[in-house]
Design a protein around this motif. Structure first.
Motif, PDB file in Angstrom:
ATOM      1  N   ASP A   1       0.820  -1.213   0.000  1.00 14.70           N
ATOM      2  CA  ASP A   1       0.000   0.000   0.000  1.00 14.70           C
ATOM      3  C   ASP A   1       0.853   1.263   0.000  1.00 14.70           C
ATOM      4  O   ASP A   1       0.362   2.353   0.294  1.00 14.70           O
TER       5      ASP A   1
ATOM      6  N   GLU B   1      -6.059  -4.701 -11.608  1.00 11.40           N
ATOM      7  CA  GLU B   1      -6.998  -4.680 -10.477  1.00 11.40           C
ATOM      8  C   GLU B   1      -6.276  -4.265  -9.198  1.00 11.40           C
ATOM      9  O   GLU B   1      -6.784  -3.451  -8.415  1.00 11.40           O
TER      10      GLU B   1
ATOM     11  N   SER C   1      -5.356  -0.518  -9.448  1.00 16.71           N
ATOM     12  CA  SER C   1      -6.498   0.387  -9.315  1.00 16.71           C
ATOM     13  C   SER C   1      -6.858   0.592  -7.849  1.00 16.71           C
ATOM     14  O   SER C   1      -7.340   1.667  -7.460  1.00 16.71           O
ATOM     15  N   GLU C   2      -6.605  -0.417  -7.020  1.00 20.56           N
ATOM     16  CA  GLU C   2      -6.868  -0.297  -5.581  1.00 20.56           C
ATOM     17  C   GLU C   2      -5.715   0.406  -4.859  1.00 20.56           C
ATOM     18  O   GLU C   2      -5.931   1.080  -3.855  1.00 20.56           O
TER      19      GLU C   2
ATOM     20  N   SER D   1      -3.836   2.803  -6.035  1.00 22.24           N
ATOM     21  CA  SER D   1      -3.927   4.245  -6.336  1.00 22.24           C
ATOM     22  C   SER D   1      -2.593   4.952  -6.543  1.00 22.24           C
ATOM     23  O   SER D   1      -2.297   5.967  -5.901  1.00 22.24           O
TER      24      SER D   1
ATOM     25  N   LYS E   1      -2.487 -11.177  -0.776  1.00 26.26           N
ATOM     26  CA  LYS E   1      -3.915 -10.881  -0.843  1.00 26.26           C
ATOM     27  C   LYS E   1      -4.756 -12.145  -0.927  1.00 26.26           C
ATOM     28  O   LYS E   1      -5.860 -12.213  -0.368  1.00 26.26           O
TER      29      LYS E   1
END
Length: 233
Positions: A76, A136, A139-140, A142, A224
């Motif tokens: 992240d 995918e 896109s999460e 960012s 994940k």
């Protein structure tokens, strides 16, 4: 991506490689060169070319381990950051993940597959599902922008770059995809410039050694989905 159990190599291969891996690491601590050490131990253990390749990709000299681990950022950690992707390196590794091919946790903290033992060209023709999985995730996550770099020497790279650009639009991700004859050089130059402060997504050790921060996308996808890599210890 569906959840899956751990990814395993050929039966008994992990067990066969555990002792050679320990022996190689012990010798490397004395400062002996990596490739000569692996060759010596592999010949003594009567390992196949594929098994030698696995050890070469998994085992790292101690001085490489610390510096590379320090460059690895959290999954992240790319929000509002510019990200450059080592295109085929990332996509083929994710393709291996989706096909339940062996993925190895390497001494320097990165996930690697062992299909580079074979031809990249024969692997690069059907990686749309891998691309969707990567996009995918991105896109999460960012990022501010992303740039896919593809080796122009590989057949149909131009077509893949065009396809990636269309997919970026579909996902609403700001970015581009382009081909280059010098992908490694481009990544090292861009990723090693402190003024640009960008992140490079790759597991290529030579690139990692020259850039400032690295994202391990296959590792993020495995985390994940709860998939465990193979560990030689």
């Amino acid at each position: 991506m569906q959840e899956s159990s751990a990814t395993f190599p050929e039966p008994d291969m992990k067990e066969k490689l555990l002792k050679p891996a320990r022996d190689i690491r012990s010798i490397l601590r004395w400062g002996y060169p990596k490739f000569a050490t692996i060759r010596f131990v592999a010949e003594h253990s009567q390992l196949s070319a594929e098994e030698r390749n696995i050890l070469t990709r998994v085992i790292m000299p101690p001085e490489k381990v610390v510096s590379r681990i320090r460059k690895k950022i959290a999954c992240d950690g790319i929000r509002n950051r510019d990200l450059h992707l080592d295109g085929y390196n990332v996509l083929l590794s994710v393709d291996s993940l989706l096909k339940n091919e062996p993925l190895w946790f390497c001494d320097d903290g990165y996930i690697r597959d062992t299909r580079y033992y074979f031809s990249k060209t024969s692997q690069a023709e059907d990686i749309e599902e891998a691309l969707d999985s990567v996009l995918e995730f991105l896109s999460e996550a960012s990022p501010k922008s992303i740039t896919f770099l593809l080796d122009s020497q590989i057949s149909r790279s131009g077509e893949l770059a065009s396809f990636i650009r269309r997919k970026l639009e579909e996902y609403g991700i700001r970015g581009e995809a382009r081909t280059s004859k010098t992908v490694d050089f481009d990544l090292k130059t861009e990723g090693g410039d402190p003024k640009k402060n960008l992140v490079v997504a790759t597991s290529d050790g030579i690139v990692i050694d020259s850039v400032l921060q690295v994202l391990d996308i296959p590792a993020c996808l495995m985390e994940k989905t709860g998939i465990e890599p193979i560990r030689l210890y």
